[in-house]
Design a protein around this motif. Structure first.
Motif, short mmCIF file in Angstrom:
data_model
loop_
_atom_site.label_atom_id
_atom_site.label_comp_id
_atom_site.label_asym_id
_atom_site.label_seq_id
_atom_site.Cartn_x
_atom_site.Cartn_y
_atom_site.Cartn_z
N THR A 175 0.83 -1.22 0.00
CA THR A 175 0.00 0.00 0.00
C THR A 175 0.86 1.26 0.00
OG1 THR A 175 -0.12 -0.05 2.40
CG2 THR A 175 -1.91 -1.14 1.20
N THR A 176 2.14 1.07 0.22
CA THR A 176 3.05 2.22 0.21
C THR A 176 4.27 1.91 -0.64
OG1 THR A 176 4.19 1.46 2.18
CG2 THR A 176 2.34 2.96 2.53
N ARG A 177 4.98 2.95 -0.97
CA ARG A 177 6.26 2.82 -1.69
C ARG A 177 7.18 3.92 -1.22
NH1 ARG A 177 5.52 5.41 -7.66
NH2 ARG A 177 4.08 7.04 -7.05
N GLU A 178 8.40 3.90 -1.72
CA GLU A 178 9.39 4.88 -1.30
C GLU A 178 9.56 5.92 -2.41
OE1 GLU A 178 13.64 3.77 -0.55
OE2 GLU A 178 12.83 3.49 1.47
N CYS A 179 9.65 7.14 -2.01
CA CYS A 179 9.91 8.22 -2.98
C CYS A 179 11.35 8.05 -3.48
CB CYS A 179 9.73 9.58 -2.32
SG CYS A 179 10.24 10.96 -3.38
N THR A 184 11.28 8.83 1.44
CA THR A 184 10.26 8.73 2.48
C THR A 184 9.15 7.81 1.98
OG1 THR A 184 9.11 10.68 1.66
CG2 THR A 184 10.70 11.03 3.45
N THR A 185 8.40 7.28 2.90
CA THR A 185 7.32 6.37 2.55
C THR A 185 6.09 7.17 2.18
OG1 THR A 185 8.20 4.77 4.11
CG2 THR A 185 5.95 4.43 3.40
N ILE A 186 5.54 6.84 0.99
CA ILE A 186 4.36 7.56 0.49
C ILE A 186 3.33 6.54 0.03
CG2 ILE A 186 5.66 9.63 -0.19
CD1 ILE A 186 5.66 8.51 -3.06
N PRO A 187 2.06 6.94 -0.09
CA PRO A 187 1.05 6.01 -0.62
C PRO A 187 1.39 5.60 -2.04
CG PRO A 187 0.00 7.92 0.41
CD PRO A 187 1.47 8.18 0.35
N ILE A 188 1.01 4.40 -2.41
CA ILE A 188 1.37 3.85 -3.72
C ILE A 188 0.68 4.61 -4.85
CG2 ILE A 188 -0.37 2.04 -4.00
CD1 ILE A 188 2.11 0.23 -4.74
N GLN A 189 -0.49 5.22 -4.57
CA GLN A 189 -1.23 5.93 -5.62
C GLN A 189 -0.73 7.38 -5.83
OE1 GLN A 189 -2.87 4.68 -2.88
NE2 GLN A 189 -3.91 2.88 -3.69
N CYS A 238 5.23 13.57 -4.47
CA CYS A 238 5.67 13.32 -3.11
C CYS A 238 5.23 14.44 -2.19
CB CYS A 238 7.19 13.15 -3.05
SG CYS A 238 7.81 12.89 -1.37
#
Length: 145
Positions: A119-123, A128-133, A137
């Motif tokens: 549900t998250t990924r890294e910029c 930093t961790t951000i939502p996948i959608q 950033c």
């Protein structure tokens, strides 16, 4: 000490082991009967009427008509027919135990749960961790593709 002994014997593992030994003994008798009364007679018939319980080798060089006669005379003998019957007993018991354990393992095995979709990924710019959608950033305002 008596209380400790009673507690020890009433634990689940000891009772399970006792039941297993009793059932195993009964199962061994059934398999021995299967081998002696059902499997070995047809095999003996195929081998020109050989009775496996009478197969022996006299070690003193004398000839005896049957194993019982040799044993009554006190002759040293190798009763290899009885050994063959015991080997067949063992192989059948080992096969049945193997099949039982394989079946129990198959019933007890649960499929591994599918991994949850992230549900998250890294910029890629600020890590930093951000939502996948996310398309931008929220931390570094970089445009994400």
């Amino acid at each position: 000490m008596l209380k400790e002994f009673r507690d020890f014997t009433m634990r689940g593992n000891v009772l399970d082991l006792a039941v297993a030994v009793i059932i195993g003994g009964a199962f061994g008798k059934i398999i021995s009967s299967l081998v002696n009364d059902i499997i070995m007679p047809p095999i003996g018939l195929l081998l020109n009427g050989v009775s496996f319980s009478d197969l022996f080798l006299s070690l003193n060089g004398q000839t005896y008509i049957s194993l019982a006669e040799a044993q009554a005379a006190g002759a040293p003998v190798l009763a290899y027919g009885m050994f063959l019957k015991n080997v067949v007993d063992f192989l059948i018991i080992a096969l049945v135990v193997f099949l039982m354990i394989k079946g129990v393992n198959r019933l007890g095995r649960k499929p591994a749960p599918a991994p949850a979709a992230p549900t998250t990924r890294e910029c890629p710019y600020c890590f930093t961790t951000i939502p996948i959608q996310a398309t931008r950033c929220p931390h570094c305002t970089s445009d994400l593709k």
